[in-house]
Design an enzyme around this catalytic site. Structure first.
Site, PDB file in Angstrom:
ATOM      1  N   HIS A 106      57.408  72.030  19.190  1.00 54.77           N
ATOM      2  CA  HIS A 106      58.784  71.847  19.666  1.00 54.77           C
ATOM      3  C   HIS A 106      59.551  73.155  19.578  1.00 54.77           C
ATOM      4  CE1 HIS A 106      61.367  71.534  15.952  1.00 54.77           C
ATOM      5  NE2 HIS A 106      60.317  71.015  15.362  1.00 54.77           N
TER       6      HIS A 106
ATOM      7  N   ASP B 211      61.142  76.180  11.417  1.00 49.54           N
ATOM      8  CA  ASP B 211      61.157  74.865  12.055  1.00 49.54           C
ATOM      9  C   ASP B 211      61.925  74.925  13.372  1.00 49.54           C
ATOM     10  OD1 ASP B 211      61.015  72.177  12.640  1.00 49.54           O
ATOM     11  OD2 ASP B 211      62.515  71.588  11.158  1.00 49.54           O
TER      12      ASP B 211
ATOM     13  N   GLU C 243      62.982  67.682  19.987  1.00 44.33           N
ATOM     14  CA  GLU C 243      62.197  67.006  18.943  1.00 44.33           C
ATOM     15  C   GLU C 243      63.090  66.545  17.819  1.00 44.33           C
ATOM     16  OE1 GLU C 243      59.814  66.827  15.124  1.00 44.33           O
ATOM     17  OE2 GLU C 243      61.558  68.031  15.661  1.00 44.33           O
ATOM     18  N   GLU C 244      64.072  67.384  17.493  1.00 46.50           N
ATOM     19  CA  GLU C 244      64.947  67.070  16.358  1.00 46.50           C
ATOM     20  C   GLU C 244      65.854  65.872  16.637  1.00 46.50           C
ATOM     21  OE1 GLU C 244      64.407  68.289  13.602  1.00 46.50           O
ATOM     22  OE2 GLU C 244      63.621  70.330  13.796  1.00 46.50           O
TER      23      GLU C 244
ATOM     24  N   ASP D  85      53.866  72.141  14.094  1.00 45.09           N
ATOM     25  CA  ASP D  85      55.261  71.996  13.682  1.00 45.09           C
ATOM     26  C   ASP D  85      55.402  72.535  12.265  1.00 45.09           C
ATOM     27  OD1 ASP D  85      57.872  71.244  13.272  1.00 45.09           O
ATOM     28  OD2 ASP D  85      57.582  69.138  13.799  1.00 45.09           O
TER      29      ASP D  85
ATOM     30  N   HIS E  39      65.943  72.740   7.645  1.00 45.81           N
ATOM     31  CA  HIS E  39      67.126  72.180   8.295  1.00 45.81           C
ATOM     32  C   HIS E  39      68.429  72.770   7.742  1.00 45.81           C
ATOM     33  CE1 HIS E  39      65.237  68.314  10.212  1.00 45.81           C
ATOM     34  NE2 HIS E  39      64.657  69.443  10.604  1.00 45.81           N
TER      35      HIS E  39
END
Length: 545
Positions: free
Chosen positions: A304, A316, A348-349, A377, A479
């Site tokens: 992603h 990420d 994707e998130e 990922d 994140h």
């Protein structure tokens, strides 16, 4: 056919601890030689790279880092009016990432398709406490949230503020959790806590009980569960009558850190929550194909391309995207048997939106052409553990309802055999479907992938095996805004970049181990891989990656 490379690259190849791997082992142990330039210059990007030693000589950490630096620049230069400094779905940063990846692939001669995907764009939300203190809190809007402005009483729901890794919160996971409170007001704000069930389940039961807004606070029991949480709230835990999932909510659903949630949980708390109406925007998956001699046996890999709204998303998932991109560029001249297809996924998130849209949009005949799918990922986590999706369920049983297509274990075995060959220990991560391989496995396509860890906390045992820092998350910036170019481990990135290239080249020539379709051996491979050494067993079925 133009090529972007204007220089050769060489590197010292990894030294292996394994024995008995024949010509392949000899190739990997051989001293690296400088890539032979094509007439007029060009090096790696101009030669066919159709042997293991040629390809792995050219796929380097330096090359992958060049792409990651570009992703960082894209985020740094983004002046998106809502989420500057990111590459999140629906933003200028994501669009620029698409342009960068697609441009290089076109230069390299790939057939590039920008596959349109409708995504839900949530504008920044508002969360303010109005009593007994006045404070504004950082927040984020959950995917699947409704819109509206609500100012009213905060009602905590079955919170467990105990700390430590053994603390468990089931807040909002059952309708009964809401039964003891009075939801008869016209501006009730449910405060639920992360833990054990899907966020969508919590929001669904809150709305059913009569709440006009939902705040989901992080659990706060361990350091990795303290920061602001804002994620996907469209998934629910089965069975919920009338809501099989994915779900959307008719009320605002926003996130909070554990500290802000505790402040909101005090007696007499009131708050203001606002979520603007979401907007449908069009992003793009990047699909790149390189025809092979067999057009009906497609080897596919993906990663992603989007970040979260908190930051640039370099581990990420810039790491998976960049490693995959470098592999594709270095394989552009390969004379292979099977057709190669690479995918960089949108949103994707937000809940695997781009990959689901892509697979679901294919005809059954097109799906049947895909021999296998490999997912990458987060492959460069700074406090890494080398992890492989556990298709054979040797450590983790797959969650109920998650299929494991026949042939997936063969992909897992290849990854594990390579780690064994080069002397790198590895472990299992649950075959959960919680990344972009989900749509593929639900359509019967064999899949596996690599992972180096996110919010899991490294144990003393793992630190003794892989190094790093015990007691710290495998990715401390997961994140968060600090997921920058500094948030990587070069060794993990280098090893996994080689493995991504190794796997793609192996299956480019033959997928017989996966789907029974015969091909031919990789040129120059006079031996084979050792049997996998087996996972280290540092995770258990009731906890871990």
């Amino acid at each position: 056919m133009s090529r972007r490379r204007t220089r050769g690259r060489s590197k010292a190849l990894p030294r292996a601890a394994a024995v008995g791997a024949g010509g392949l082992l000899l190739a990997l142990l051989a001293p690296a030689t400088t890539a032979v330039a094509a007439p007029g210059g060009g090096g790696c990007g101009y030669r066919d790279n159709d042997t293991y030693d040629e390809l792995l000589e050219c796929v380097t950490a330096d090359g992958v880092l060049e792409h990651l630096e570009e992703f960082q620049k894209i985020a740094d230069n983004s002046t998106d009016p809502d989420y500057p400094g990111t590459r999140a779905a629906g933003t200028d940063g994501y669009a620029d990432s698409v342009d960068y990846v697609a441009g290089l692939l076109r230069e390299a001669g790939y057939e590039v398709t920008l596959d349109p995907v409708e995504i839900t764009f949530n504008f920044p939300g508002v969360l303010r406490q109005t009593a007994p203190v006045a404070a504004a809190y950082r927040t984020g809007v959950f995917t699947g949230s409704g819109s509206g402005a609500v100012e009213g009483t905060v009602i905590p729901v079955d919170l467990n503020l105990a700390t430590g890794p053994d603390a468990i919160s089931t807040s909002g996971c059952e309708a009964a959790d809401f039964a003891a409170q009075d939801w008869s007001g016209d501006a009730d704000i449910a405060l639920v806590q992360r833990g054990t069930c899907f966020f969508g389940t919590k929001a669904h039961y809150a709305q059913q009980a009569g709440a006009e807004a939902v705040v989901i606070m992080n659990q706060g029991n361990t350091p990795d569960r303290e920061e602001l949480i804002a994620a996907d709230a469209t998934s629910v835990d089965p069975p919920i009558e009338g809501a099989p999932g994915p779900v959307t909510h008719g009320i605002p659903v926003v996130g909070a850190s554990s500290a802000d949630g505790i402040a909101l949980s005090q007696s007499g708390s009131t708050a203001f929550v606002e979520v603007l109406p979401a907007e449908t925007r069009t992003d793009h998956n990047v699909i790149a194909e390189l025809p092979g001699q067999n057009p009906d046996n497609v080897v596919m890999a993906g990663a992603h391309l989007d970040s979260v709204i908190q930051g640039p998303g370099i581990n990420d998932n810039g790491s998976g995207s960049a490693a995959l991109l470098e592999t594709a560029l270095m394989m552009a001249e390969t004379e292979h048997e099977n057709t190669l297809r690479f995918g960089w996924w949108a949103a994707e998130e937000q809940g695997l939106v781009g990959s689901k849209d892509y697979v679901n949009g294919l005809s059954q005949a097109e799906r049947d052409r895909i021999a296998l799918y490999m997912n990458y990922d987060m492959v460069g986590s700074p406090n890494y553990v080398f992890l492989v999706y556990d298709a054979d369920q040797s450590t983790f049983p797959a969650p109920e309802g998650v299929p494991i297509p026949e042939g997936s274990t063969a992909i897992e075995d290849l990854y594990e055999a390579y780690y064994t060959l080069i002397g790198e220990p590895y472990d299992d991560t649950r075959f959960s479907g919680r990344s972009d391989y989900d749509a593929f496995i639900r359509n019967g396509i064999p899949s596996s992938g690599l992972f180096t860890g996110a919010e899991e906390v490294k144990t003393e045992e793992q630190a003794a095996i892989w190094g790093g820092t015990a007691g710290q998350q495998l990715d401390p910036c997961y994140h968060k805004a600090c997921d920058t170019i500094q948030n990587l481990d070069r060794h993990a990135l280098d090893v996994n970049s080689d493995l991504i290239a190794f796997a793609m080249l192996t299956f480019a020539y033959s997928t017989e181990s996966v789907n029974g379709v015969e091909g031919r051996g990789v040129p120059g491979d006079g031996g084979g891989l050792p049997a996998p050494a087996g996972p280290e067993g540092t995770f258990t079925a009731d906890g871990g990656a």
